[in-house]
Design a protein around this motif. Sequence first.
Motif, PDB file in Angstrom:
ATOM      1  N   VAL A  39       0.829  -1.206   0.000  1.00  0.00           N
ATOM      2  CA  VAL A  39       0.000   0.000   0.000  1.00  0.00           C
ATOM      3  C   VAL A  39       0.865   1.259   0.000  1.00  0.00           C
ATOM      4  O   VAL A  39       1.812   1.382   0.780  1.00  0.00           O
ATOM      5  N   GLN A  40       0.542   2.188  -0.887  1.00  0.00           N
ATOM      6  CA  GLN A  40       1.199   3.487  -0.966  1.00  0.00           C
ATOM      7  C   GLN A  40       0.240   4.545  -0.420  1.00  0.00           C
ATOM      8  O   GLN A  40      -0.841   4.737  -0.953  1.00  0.00           O
ATOM      9  N   ARG A  41       0.659   5.235   0.650  1.00  0.00           N
ATOM     10  CA  ARG A  41      -0.219   6.225   1.286  1.00  0.00           C
ATOM     11  C   ARG A  41       0.334   7.634   1.106  1.00  0.00           C
ATOM     12  O   ARG A  41       1.534   7.856   1.240  1.00  0.00           O
TER      13      ARG A  41
ATOM     14  N   THR B  15     -10.681   9.613  -0.454  1.00  0.00           N
ATOM     15  CA  THR B  15      -9.308   9.131  -0.299  1.00  0.00           C
ATOM     16  C   THR B  15      -9.067   8.651   1.122  1.00  0.00           C
ATOM     17  O   THR B  15      -8.446   7.604   1.352  1.00  0.00           O
TER      18      THR B  15
ATOM     19  N   HIS C  96      -8.051   4.679   2.304  1.00  0.00           N
ATOM     20  CA  HIS C  96      -6.842   4.327   3.045  1.00  0.00           C
ATOM     21  C   HIS C  96      -7.163   3.850   4.458  1.00  0.00           C
ATOM     22  O   HIS C  96      -6.457   2.978   4.990  1.00  0.00           O
TER      23      HIS C  96
ATOM     24  N   LEU D 126      -1.877  12.852   4.418  1.00  0.00           N
ATOM     25  CA  LEU D 126      -3.272  12.436   4.560  1.00  0.00           C
ATOM     26  C   LEU D 126      -3.774  12.573   5.988  1.00  0.00           C
ATOM     27  O   LEU D 126      -4.936  12.878   6.222  1.00  0.00           O
TER      28      LEU D 126
ATOM     29  N   MET E 150      -2.201   3.132  -5.681  1.00  0.00           N
ATOM     30  CA  MET E 150      -2.266   2.692  -4.286  1.00  0.00           C
ATOM     31  C   MET E 150      -1.361   1.496  -4.016  1.00  0.00           C
ATOM     32  O   MET E 150      -1.053   1.197  -2.860  1.00  0.00           O
TER      33      MET E 150
ATOM     34  N   LEU F 131      -5.419   6.054  10.686  1.00  0.00           N
ATOM     35  CA  LEU F 131      -4.271   6.139   9.789  1.00  0.00           C
ATOM     36  C   LEU F 131      -2.947   6.092  10.542  1.00  0.00           C
ATOM     37  O   LEU F 131      -1.950   5.574  10.029  1.00  0.00           O
TER      38      LEU F 131
END
Length: 383
Positions: free
Chosen positions: A93-95, A191, A195, A99, A221, A256
């Motif tokens: 996963v690319q966050r 978004t 996530h 965010l 993602m 998160l």
Amino acid sequence: PVRMEVSVAPNGIRLLWWGKLVFITPDQHLGKVADAVTLLKADEFCLSNSFDPGFICDLFKNGFLVMAESVKGGYVLLPKLHEKRSVLYFKDVQRPNKLGKKASRWDVTIDTAFAKCVDGCVKQHGHNWLHPPLIEVFKAVHRRGGLNGVTFHSFEVWNPDNELVAGEIGYKVGSIYTALSGFRTEDSSGTVQIHCTALMLERLGFACWDLGMHLDYKAAMGAVEVPRGEFLKLVRAHRDTKTELKLPRMNARDVLQGNWIPPNTTPKTTAPAQQAAPTTTTIITMTTASSSSSSSTIPANGRESEKEPMVDNGAGDATTSTATPVALSKNQRKKLEKQKRREEGKAEKKQQQKEAKRNAAAVANSNSKAEPKPMQVDKQANG
């Protein structure tokens, strides 16, 4: 009109064809149908005229992603077996870096507004593939808590005014969660929902997130394309794994940042028993058992207060596990740190008092040996 044809696939199953599409009936062995479609490199879409809930759930359980289409006089079912399926493995996963700051204004929940999320998807995208007969099946299966090993779920995002601003509907088969559709009404809320969903699924023990058709934003993602045959193996390997999608209402930023404990998880602590100040993990455990944690849990009916929107009485709303995760807000974390410093101060002060008493006793003992009579007279004079 198209004449139905019959053929026997290489794996021995009898197939019905409506033109170039495989026609599926509820009495067929759906696993063998999926294998036949793969072996023959048939079209991604199949066809059926049955909207039986058990049949639709069996299709999901065997790797098909089920859609519907309107035709003259009604609707048809379109079970789809993608040539390549978009799958997100959580290690990939690319966050977005920033965010967390945006997320602090929203809360996230699971299964508290399934029907509202369905309505939100239709409002944003139109019926498209999600037509009334299919919607009724999804809602009915969600209300009863699942069917044939398939459960339907929703992930919701709420703003400070308790308004539903983003959401997603999907289904769970074992430890694989499949997204069906989503919507948003505030910038970045979609978004954040995506996530947060990825993190919750990962920490609740899911193997992967099935995203259906591969698109650019899914690739960004970290999702990868999995060929049809490999995807079927993936489904069969994980569809009997027991998982649960049950979490209380939490702040999106806490989700998160990982400031919560999954259910049925025993916190571990390395602090020795005689240590005066409890570790943060121990404090979280005590908070979990408390019934006064208003910002961390929601009642079993899915509503936090009288202002909370009405919810479905479907899967995940019946009971709340005693081992619920706890999300710590900024104020809660400060309070815990302050308590820890206070306990450490008390322990240090107590140690200093012990040292002072020992030193005083040593001095008194030494003086009594050197000058016993004067010391005795002074003691008596001072009362």
